[in-house]
Design a protein around this motif. Structure first.
Motif, PDB file in Angstrom:
ATOM      1  N   GLY A 328      -5.859 -30.694  14.190  1.00  0.00           N
ATOM      2  CA  GLY A 328      -4.637 -30.927  13.424  1.00  0.00           C
ATOM      3  C   GLY A 328      -3.371 -30.503  14.124  1.00  0.00           C
ATOM      4  O   GLY A 328      -2.285 -30.582  13.543  1.00  0.00           O
ATOM      5  N   SER A 329      -3.484 -30.034  15.375  1.00  0.00           N
ATOM      6  CA  SER A 329      -2.301 -29.590  16.104  1.00  0.00           C
ATOM      7  C   SER A 329      -2.256 -30.236  17.477  1.00  0.00           C
ATOM      8  O   SER A 329      -3.272 -30.687  18.011  1.00  0.00           O
ATOM      9  N   VAL A 330      -1.054 -30.257  18.065  1.00  0.00           N
ATOM     10  CA  VAL A 330      -0.874 -30.832  19.394  1.00  0.00           C
ATOM     11  C   VAL A 330      -1.696 -30.073  20.423  1.00  0.00           C
ATOM     12  O   VAL A 330      -2.378 -30.675  21.262  1.00  0.00           O
ATOM     13  N   TRP A 331      -1.647 -28.758  20.375  1.00  0.00           N
ATOM     14  CA  TRP A 331      -2.379 -27.974  21.377  1.00  0.00           C
ATOM     15  C   TRP A 331      -3.886 -28.096  21.189  1.00  0.00           C
ATOM     16  O   TRP A 331      -4.644 -28.027  22.150  1.00  0.00           O
ATOM     17  N   GLY A 332      -4.315 -28.304  19.953  1.00  0.00           N
ATOM     18  CA  GLY A 332      -5.736 -28.544  19.724  1.00  0.00           C
ATOM     19  C   GLY A 332      -6.173 -29.851  20.366  1.00  0.00           C
ATOM     20  O   GLY A 332      -7.222 -29.923  21.023  1.00  0.00           O
ATOM     21  N   VAL A 333      -5.366 -30.905  20.198  1.00  0.00           N
ATOM     22  CA  VAL A 333      -5.671 -32.193  20.814  1.00  0.00           C
ATOM     23  C   VAL A 333      -5.669 -32.061  22.331  1.00  0.00           C
ATOM     24  O   VAL A 333      -6.551 -32.586  23.024  1.00  0.00           O
ATOM     25  N   ALA A 334      -4.689 -31.333  22.880  1.00  0.00           N
ATOM     26  CA  ALA A 334      -4.594 -31.170  24.336  1.00  0.00           C
ATOM     27  C   ALA A 334      -5.813 -30.441  24.894  1.00  0.00           C
ATOM     28  O   ALA A 334      -6.389 -30.854  25.910  1.00  0.00           O
ATOM     29  N   ALA A 335      -6.235 -29.365  24.240  1.00  0.00           N
ATOM     30  CA  ALA A 335      -7.377 -28.585  24.724  1.00  0.00           C
ATOM     31  C   ALA A 335      -8.663 -29.407  24.661  1.00  0.00           C
ATOM     32  O   ALA A 335      -9.482 -29.384  25.589  1.00  0.00           O
ATOM     33  N   ILE A 336      -8.837 -30.150  23.569  1.00  0.00           N
ATOM     34  CA  ILE A 336     -10.052 -30.955  23.432  1.00  0.00           C
ATOM     35  C   ILE A 336     -10.052 -32.105  24.433  1.00  0.00           C
ATOM     36  O   ILE A 336     -11.087 -32.456  24.997  1.00  0.00           O
ATOM     37  N   MET A 337      -8.881 -32.690  24.690  1.00  0.00           N
ATOM     38  CA  MET A 337      -8.795 -33.748  25.703  1.00  0.00           C
ATOM     39  C   MET A 337      -9.186 -33.213  27.081  1.00  0.00           C
ATOM     40  O   MET A 337      -9.865 -33.892  27.864  1.00  0.00           O
ATOM     41  N   ALA A 338      -8.749 -32.006  27.400  1.00  0.00           N
ATOM     42  CA  ALA A 338      -9.102 -31.399  28.688  1.00  0.00           C
ATOM     43  C   ALA A 338     -10.610 -31.207  28.780  1.00  0.00           C
ATOM     44  O   ALA A 338     -11.227 -31.489  29.824  1.00  0.00           O
ATOM     45  N   LEU A 339     -11.232 -30.719  27.695  1.00  0.00           N
ATOM     46  CA  LEU A 339     -12.684 -30.540  27.684  1.00  0.00           C
ATOM     47  C   LEU A 339     -13.390 -31.879  27.821  1.00  0.00           C
ATOM     48  O   LEU A 339     -14.361 -32.015  28.594  1.00  0.00           O
ATOM     49  N   TYR A 340     -12.932 -32.863  27.070  1.00  0.00           N
ATOM     50  CA  TYR A 340     -13.548 -34.189  27.116  1.00  0.00           C
ATOM     51  C   TYR A 340     -13.483 -34.794  28.518  1.00  0.00           C
ATOM     52  O   TYR A 340     -14.484 -35.263  29.059  1.00  0.00           O
ATOM     53  N   LEU A 341     -12.303 -34.772  29.138  1.00  0.00           N
ATOM     54  CA  LEU A 341     -12.147 -35.385  30.456  1.00  0.00           C
ATOM     55  C   LEU A 341     -12.855 -34.592  31.547  1.00  0.00           C
ATOM     56  O   LEU A 341     -13.299 -35.163  32.550  1.00  0.00           O
ATOM     57  N   ALA A 342     -12.997 -33.282  31.360  1.00  0.00           N
ATOM     58  CA  ALA A 342     -13.786 -32.494  32.310  1.00  0.00           C
ATOM     59  C   ALA A 342     -15.242 -32.951  32.300  1.00  0.00           C
ATOM     60  O   ALA A 342     -15.870 -33.111  33.350  1.00  0.00           O
ATOM     61  N   CYS A 343     -15.766 -33.191  31.102  1.00  0.00           N
ATOM     62  CA  CYS A 343     -17.150 -33.653  30.986  1.00  0.00           C
ATOM     63  C   CYS A 343     -17.312 -35.087  31.476  1.00  0.00           C
ATOM     64  O   CYS A 343     -18.335 -35.437  32.074  1.00  0.00           O
ATOM     65  N   VAL A 344     -16.311 -35.920  31.228  1.00  0.00           N
ATOM     66  CA  VAL A 344     -16.357 -37.293  31.730  1.00  0.00           C
ATOM     67  C   VAL A 344     -16.423 -37.304  33.254  1.00  0.00           C
ATOM     68  O   VAL A 344     -17.179 -38.074  33.859  1.00  0.00           O
ATOM     69  N   SER A 345     -15.639 -36.442  33.897  1.00  0.00           N
ATOM     70  CA  SER A 345     -15.674 -36.391  35.363  1.00  0.00           C
ATOM     71  C   SER A 345     -16.997 -35.835  35.866  1.00  0.00           C
ATOM     72  O   SER A 345     -17.544 -36.320  36.865  1.00  0.00           O
ATOM     73  N   LEU A 346     -17.548 -34.839  35.187  1.00  0.00           N
ATOM     74  CA  LEU A 346     -18.870 -34.307  35.566  1.00  0.00           C
ATOM     75  C   LEU A 346     -19.921 -35.413  35.539  1.00  0.00           C
ATOM     76  O   LEU A 346     -20.659 -35.619  36.510  1.00  0.00           O
ATOM     77  N   ALA A 347     -20.004 -36.117  34.420  1.00  0.00           N
ATOM     78  CA  ALA A 347     -21.016 -37.164  34.277  1.00  0.00           C
ATOM     79  C   ALA A 347     -20.750 -38.330  35.219  1.00  0.00           C
ATOM     80  O   ALA A 347     -21.673 -38.867  35.847  1.00  0.00           O
TER      81      ALA A 347
END
Length: 426
Positions: A328-347
């Motif tokens: 529900g917050s901008v920083w929450g979206v930013a942190a989750i996007m960083a986690l998501y894209l880190a995993c996308v690059s790993l895979a």
């Protein structure tokens, strides 16, 4: 002796040829990001039409897909070092023509004439580039090499658009395009400074079901069959159990994820009421996650093996997508996007490295081309479906649906050959 086994197994940081190649390609990616910003600005400044921009993007994308059909054959048939240089020089000329002609008058038709062939040549370059990394780095170091290349590409993708905006704002969009043209010259110079032997690939010695046109590669076949050449990469993907399964799973993953960035932007703008600058900041934080994943992938794969790394990254990606629907917050979206894209690059780096390791050198271009063609075929449809879903049912519903679907696909992989820790040794 096979070409890839001739390479050293020491640190890539002490490998002169690879370091030159790495630096040159990083500069080239940064240059590409200039065009990514400058070309739409150029179209909008002249025509004021978003439709024109979309049509140009669509035509260029179609040219890229069409070139992908033949790119693998070119990468496997011709000297890869020379092919990379030719692609860079052609793109340099095509992009440099735009600011030169634009100095005498604004001609939108020029963009339609030059950018689609530039996109097609770019596809040939990308396929040849992927096929060259294994021989440059050596089979044992290919995951580390891909991680380094991917990490700096992500960094260039953060800095490039920012600098492009500054240049376009002060000197005009054509100046940014000129910088992109110059980056292709630097890329070509970098390839020329590396040893020609590092790109050498020996022809197949015998024909076989996996190698398909093996005897033709060795020059012993009485007759060449072009259609068999085009299908050789797809046949190898079908016959190799792990790559076959990965291709199917990743095709559905791309259906669910290609449009996610658009949905994130929609959520930030529509649901959270944020400014464009905040959107850029969030995507920049996400790109930082890509860098982190790229730098960790070699170490994680060595520790866990391929299967656990790939499946684990996809599971966390699915959970992260679910989280985007709940943040529900901008920083929450930013942190989750960083986690998501880190995993996308790993895979992503894991799967690309595995293809490079298990594919015979003489087929690597065609296998790469076939994989990308199949893999991305569902992506545009998925992006359209996700966009429609966000507009109809809201971003949260789309994130929950996409995240749950990705989790199901990741868990499905547990019952397939993908779960193996070391499929490259088979």
């Amino acid at each position: 002796m096979r070409a890839e086994t001739r390479q050293a197994t020491g640190s890539l940081w002490r490998d002169r040829d690879f370091l030159i190649f790495w630096c040159a390609q990083t500069l080239s990616v940064a240059g590409d990001s200039f065009a990514l910003i400058a070309v739409p600005l150029l179209v909008l400044n002249v025509t004021g039409s978003v439709t024109q921009m979309g049509v140009l993007t669509g035509v260029s994308g179609a040219a890229s897909v069409a070139a992908g059909v033949f790119a693998g054959v070119l990468a496997d048939r011709f000297d890869r070092r020379r092919l990379l240089v030719i692609c860079d020089v052609v793109r340099l000329v095509l992009y440099a023509t735009i600011p030169v002609v634009w100095a005498f008058g604004e001609h939108v038709w020029l963009l339609y004439a030059l950018l689609p062939p530039a996109a097609g040549v770019g596809m040939v370059f990308q396929v040849t580039y992927v096929a060259s990394v294994r021989s440059l780095a050596g089979e044992q170091r290919v995951t580390e090499a891909n991680g380094m290349l991917y990490a700096t590409a992500a960094a260039a993708g953060i800095l490039g658009p920012t600098l492009a905006g500054v240049v376009a704002g002060h000197l005009g969009a054509t100046a940014a395009i000129a910088i992109n043209a110059a980056s292709f010259g630097l890329s070509a110079l970098g390839v020329l400074l590396t040893g020609a032997s590092r790109y050498a690939v020996e022809p197949a010695e015998t024909a076989g079901p996996a190698g398909t046109a093996g005897t033709e590669e060795a020059g012993t076949a009485p007759e060449r069959r072009p259609w068999r050449e085009l299908l050789a990469g797809a046949e190898f993907l079908v016959r190799q159990p792990v790559l076959r399964t990965l291709t199917v799973l990743l095709s559905f993953f791309i259906f669910m994820t290609l449009g996610l960035t658009d949905i994130v932007i929609f959520r930030l703008k529509h649901d959270l009421g944020q400014a464009d600058s905040v959107v850029g900041l969030v995507l920049g934080v996400g790109a930082a996650g890509t860098m982190v994943g790229s730098m960790l992938v070699a170490r994680v794969r060595r520790s866990l093996g391929f299967g656990p790394t790939w499946i684990g990254a996809q599971v966390v990606s699915g959970l992260a997508i679910l989280g985007l629907g709940l943040a529900g917050s901008v920083w929450g979206v930013a942190a989750i996007m960083a986690l998501y894209l880190a995993c996308v690059s790993l895979a992503g780096i894991c799967s690309m490295s595995l293809r490079q390791q298990v594919t015979p050198p003489h087929l690597l271009g065609r296998v790469t081309s076939a994989f990308w063609t199949i893999h991305f075929s569902l992506g545009p449809v998925g992006a359209a479906v996700l966009g429609w879903g966000a507009g109809t049912y809201g971003a949260t519903t789309v994130f929950v649906f996409a995240g749950a679907s990705c989790l199901v696909l990741a868990l499905t992989a547990l019952f397939t050959p993908v779960r193996q820790r070391h499929p490259e040794r088979a």
